[in-house]
Design a protein around this motif. Structure first.
Motif, PDB file in Angstrom:
ATOM      1  N   THR A  15       0.829  -1.205   0.000  1.00  0.00           N
ATOM      2  CA  THR A  15       0.000   0.000   0.000  1.00  0.00           C
ATOM      3  C   THR A  15       0.859   1.249   0.000  1.00  0.00           C
ATOM      4  OG1 THR A  15      -1.808   1.160   1.126  1.00  0.00           O
ATOM      5  CG2 THR A  15      -0.212   0.011   2.523  1.00  0.00           C
ATOM      6  N   GLU A  16       0.326   2.323  -0.548  1.00  0.00           N
ATOM      7  CA  GLU A  16       0.997   3.615  -0.527  1.00  0.00           C
ATOM      8  C   GLU A  16       0.281   4.572   0.421  1.00  0.00           C
ATOM      9  OE1 GLU A  16      -0.922   5.644  -4.456  1.00  0.00           O
ATOM     10  OE2 GLU A  16       0.544   4.074  -4.788  1.00  0.00           O
ATOM     11  N   SER A  17      -0.589   4.041   1.260  1.00  0.00           N
ATOM     12  CA  SER A  17      -1.302   4.869   2.238  1.00  0.00           C
ATOM     13  C   SER A  17      -1.042   4.328   3.638  1.00  0.00           C
ATOM     14  CB  SER A  17      -2.805   4.867   1.932  1.00  0.00           C
ATOM     15  OG  SER A  17      -3.357   3.599   2.198  1.00  0.00           O
ATOM     16  N   ASN A  18      -1.718   4.886   4.627  1.00  0.00           N
ATOM     17  CA  ASN A  18      -1.507   4.433   5.997  1.00  0.00           C
ATOM     18  C   ASN A  18      -2.432   3.287   6.384  1.00  0.00           C
ATOM     19  OD1 ASN A  18      -3.876   5.832   6.140  1.00  0.00           O
ATOM     20  ND2 ASN A  18      -3.260   7.199   7.788  1.00  0.00           N
ATOM     21  N   SER A  19      -3.163   2.728   5.434  1.00  0.00           N
ATOM     22  CA  SER A  19      -4.038   1.595   5.703  1.00  0.00           C
ATOM     23  C   SER A  19      -3.743   0.467   4.732  1.00  0.00           C
ATOM     24  CB  SER A  19      -5.509   2.000   5.571  1.00  0.00           C
ATOM     25  OG  SER A  19      -6.344   0.872   5.740  1.00  0.00           O
ATOM     26  N   GLU A  20      -3.740  -0.757   5.245  1.00  0.00           N
ATOM     27  CA  GLU A  20      -3.491  -1.918   4.397  1.00  0.00           C
ATOM     28  C   GLU A  20      -4.776  -2.570   3.907  1.00  0.00           C
ATOM     29  OE1 GLU A  20      -1.470  -4.926   6.681  1.00  0.00           O
ATOM     30  OE2 GLU A  20      -2.879  -4.764   8.331  1.00  0.00           O
ATOM     31  N   VAL A  22      -8.540  -3.005   2.005  1.00  0.00           N
ATOM     32  CA  VAL A  22      -9.264  -2.618   0.799  1.00  0.00           C
ATOM     33  C   VAL A  22     -10.481  -1.812   1.239  1.00  0.00           C
ATOM     34  CG1 VAL A  22     -10.551  -3.446  -1.202  1.00  0.00           C
ATOM     35  CG2 VAL A  22      -8.516  -4.683  -0.426  1.00  0.00           C
ATOM     36  N   ALA A  23     -10.583  -0.590   0.761  1.00  0.00           N
ATOM     37  CA  ALA A  23     -11.714   0.282   1.076  1.00  0.00           C
ATOM     38  C   ALA A  23     -11.863   1.306  -0.036  1.00  0.00           C
ATOM     39  CB  ALA A  23     -11.494   0.987   2.411  1.00  0.00           C
ATOM     40  N   ILE A  24     -13.036   1.874  -0.164  1.00  0.00           N
ATOM     41  CA  ILE A  24     -13.306   2.834  -1.232  1.00  0.00           C
ATOM     42  C   ILE A  24     -12.396   4.061  -1.133  1.00  0.00           C
ATOM     43  CG2 ILE A  24     -15.147   4.063  -0.013  1.00  0.00           C
ATOM     44  CD1 ILE A  24     -16.617   4.134  -2.759  1.00  0.00           C
ATOM     45  N   ASN A  25     -12.007   4.433   0.079  1.00  0.00           N
ATOM     46  CA  ASN A  25     -11.138   5.590   0.229  1.00  0.00           C
ATOM     47  C   ASN A  25      -9.655   5.218   0.236  1.00  0.00           C
ATOM     48  OD1 ASN A  25     -11.146   4.339   2.688  1.00  0.00           O
ATOM     49  ND2 ASN A  25     -11.413   6.190   3.896  1.00  0.00           N
ATOM     50  N   ASN A  26      -9.351   3.955  -0.046  1.00  0.00           N
ATOM     51  CA  ASN A  26      -7.972   3.497  -0.045  1.00  0.00           C
ATOM     52  C   ASN A  26      -7.539   2.874  -1.374  1.00  0.00           C
ATOM     53  OD1 ASN A  26      -5.514   3.188   1.332  1.00  0.00           O
ATOM     54  ND2 ASN A  26      -5.965   1.051   1.761  1.00  0.00           N
ATOM     55  N   VAL A  27      -8.487   2.556  -2.239  1.00  0.00           N
ATOM     56  CA  VAL A  27      -8.191   2.030  -3.576  1.00  0.00           C
ATOM     57  C   VAL A  27      -9.056   2.833  -4.546  1.00  0.00           C
ATOM     58  CG1 VAL A  27      -8.173   0.020  -5.080  1.00  0.00           C
ATOM     59  CG2 VAL A  27      -7.744  -0.271  -2.645  1.00  0.00           C
ATOM     60  N   ASN A  28      -8.434   3.756  -5.270  1.00  0.00           N
ATOM     61  CA  ASN A  28      -9.179   4.660  -6.150  1.00  0.00           C
ATOM     62  C   ASN A  28      -8.226   5.335  -7.129  1.00  0.00           C
ATOM     63  OD1 ASN A  28      -8.051   6.916  -4.655  1.00  0.00           O
ATOM     64  ND2 ASN A  28      -9.559   6.435  -3.065  1.00  0.00           N
ATOM     65  N   HIS A  30      -6.667   8.015  -6.753  1.00  0.00           N
ATOM     66  CA  HIS A  30      -5.603   8.737  -6.082  1.00  0.00           C
ATOM     67  C   HIS A  30      -4.681   7.865  -5.235  1.00  0.00           C
ATOM     68  CE1 HIS A  30      -7.471  12.429  -7.360  1.00  0.00           C
ATOM     69  NE2 HIS A  30      -8.613  11.995  -6.860  1.00  0.00           N
ATOM     70  N   LEU A  31      -5.199   6.784  -4.687  1.00  0.00           N
ATOM     71  CA  LEU A  31      -4.399   5.923  -3.811  1.00  0.00           C
ATOM     72  C   LEU A  31      -4.430   4.478  -4.305  1.00  0.00           C
ATOM     73  CD1 LEU A  31      -5.503   7.187  -0.285  1.00  0.00           C
ATOM     74  CD2 LEU A  31      -3.237   7.414  -1.301  1.00  0.00           C
ATOM     75  N   ASN A  32      -3.294   3.834  -4.251  1.00  0.00           N
ATOM     76  CA  ASN A  32      -3.172   2.416  -4.618  1.00  0.00           C
ATOM     77  C   ASN A  32      -3.776   2.114  -5.987  1.00  0.00           C
ATOM     78  OD1 ASN A  32      -1.884   1.516  -2.113  1.00  0.00           O
ATOM     79  ND2 ASN A  32      -3.810   2.157  -1.184  1.00  0.00           N
ATOM     80  N   ARG A  33      -3.468   2.981  -6.950  1.00  0.00           N
ATOM     81  CA  ARG A  33      -4.024   2.863  -8.304  1.00  0.00           C
ATOM     82  C   ARG A  33      -3.663   1.560  -8.991  1.00  0.00           C
ATOM     83  NH1 ARG A  33      -3.360   8.220 -11.695  1.00  0.00           N
ATOM     84  NH2 ARG A  33      -4.141   6.722 -13.185  1.00  0.00           N
ATOM     85  N   GLN A  34      -2.595   0.905  -8.558  1.00  0.00           N
ATOM     86  CA  GLN A  34      -2.210  -0.356  -9.196  1.00  0.00           C
ATOM     87  C   GLN A  34      -3.263  -1.439  -8.982  1.00  0.00           C
ATOM     88  OE1 GLN A  34      -0.732   1.067  -6.573  1.00  0.00           O
ATOM     89  NE2 GLN A  34       0.309  -0.415  -5.262  1.00  0.00           N
ATOM     90  N   TYR A  35      -4.162  -1.254  -8.008  1.00  0.00           N
ATOM     91  CA  TYR A  35      -5.231  -2.218  -7.734  1.00  0.00           C
ATOM     92  C   TYR A  35      -6.592  -1.720  -8.216  1.00  0.00           C
ATOM     93  CZ  TYR A  35      -1.561  -3.726  -4.600  1.00  0.00           C
ATOM     94  OH  TYR A  35      -0.349  -4.116  -4.081  1.00  0.00           O
ATOM     95  N   PHE A  36      -6.632  -0.568  -8.874  1.00  0.00           N
ATOM     96  CA  PHE A  36      -7.892   0.072  -9.265  1.00  0.00           C
ATOM     97  C   PHE A  36      -8.042   0.092 -10.771  1.00  0.00           C
ATOM     98  CE2 PHE A  36     -10.360   3.961 -10.222  1.00  0.00           C
ATOM     99  CZ  PHE A  36     -11.509   3.665  -9.519  1.00  0.00           C
ATOM    100  N   HIS A  37      -9.222  -0.295 -11.243  1.00  0.00           N
ATOM    101  CA  HIS A  37      -9.543  -0.207 -12.667  1.00  0.00           C
ATOM    102  C   HIS A  37     -10.628   0.844 -12.819  1.00  0.00           C
ATOM    103  CE1 HIS A  37     -10.115  -1.365 -16.817  1.00  0.00           C
ATOM    104  NE2 HIS A  37     -11.400  -1.330 -16.585  1.00  0.00           N
ATOM    105  N   GLY A  38     -10.280   1.974 -13.419  1.00  0.00           N
ATOM    106  CA  GLY A  38     -11.240   3.058 -13.589  1.00  0.00           C
ATOM    107  C   GLY A  38     -12.348   2.680 -14.555  1.00  0.00           C
ATOM    108  N   ASN A  39     -13.560   3.036 -14.186  1.00  0.00           N
ATOM    109  CA  ASN A  39     -14.730   2.727 -15.000  1.00  0.00           C
ATOM    110  C   ASN A  39     -15.594   3.975 -15.166  1.00  0.00           C
ATOM    111  OD1 ASN A  39     -16.373   0.837 -16.372  1.00  0.00           O
ATOM    112  ND2 ASN A  39     -17.711   0.660 -14.617  1.00  0.00           N
TER     113      ASN A  39
END
Length: 80
Positions: A15-20, A22-28, A30-39
């Motif tokens: 993770t690149e944030s202070n939380s490990e 999976v949450a809407i405010n942690n994978v988006n 802006h944060l942890n984009r490597q796990y996010f697929h924009g739709n």
């Protein structure tokens, strides 16, 4: 959250944030984009920088994106 034995096991591999977790405010976008697929088809603000802005706006839902497939592992407690 994905709860197993009373513990949230929905964790990111890194993770690149202070939380490990999976949450809407942690994978988006802006944060942890490597796990996010924009739709997001494009609303003018947070368009997916990789895909074209289609200029569509959804009036009643917000389908910005989804996570890549993540695997959680754990061993459930067994009843004696």
């Amino acid at each position: 959250a994905l709860i197993l034995n009373g513990v949230n096991i929905a964790k990111l591999p890194s993770t690149e944030s202070n939380s490990e977790y999976v949450a809407i405010n942690n994978v988006n976008y802006h944060l942890n984009r490597q796990y996010f697929h924009g739709n997001d088809p494009g609303t003018g603000d947070l368009t997916d920088p990789v895909h074209d802005d289609l200029g569509m706006i959804y009036p009643q839902i917000e389908p910005d994106g989804f996570t890549l497939i993540l695997t959680a592992q754990g061993t459930p407690h067994q009843n004696p």
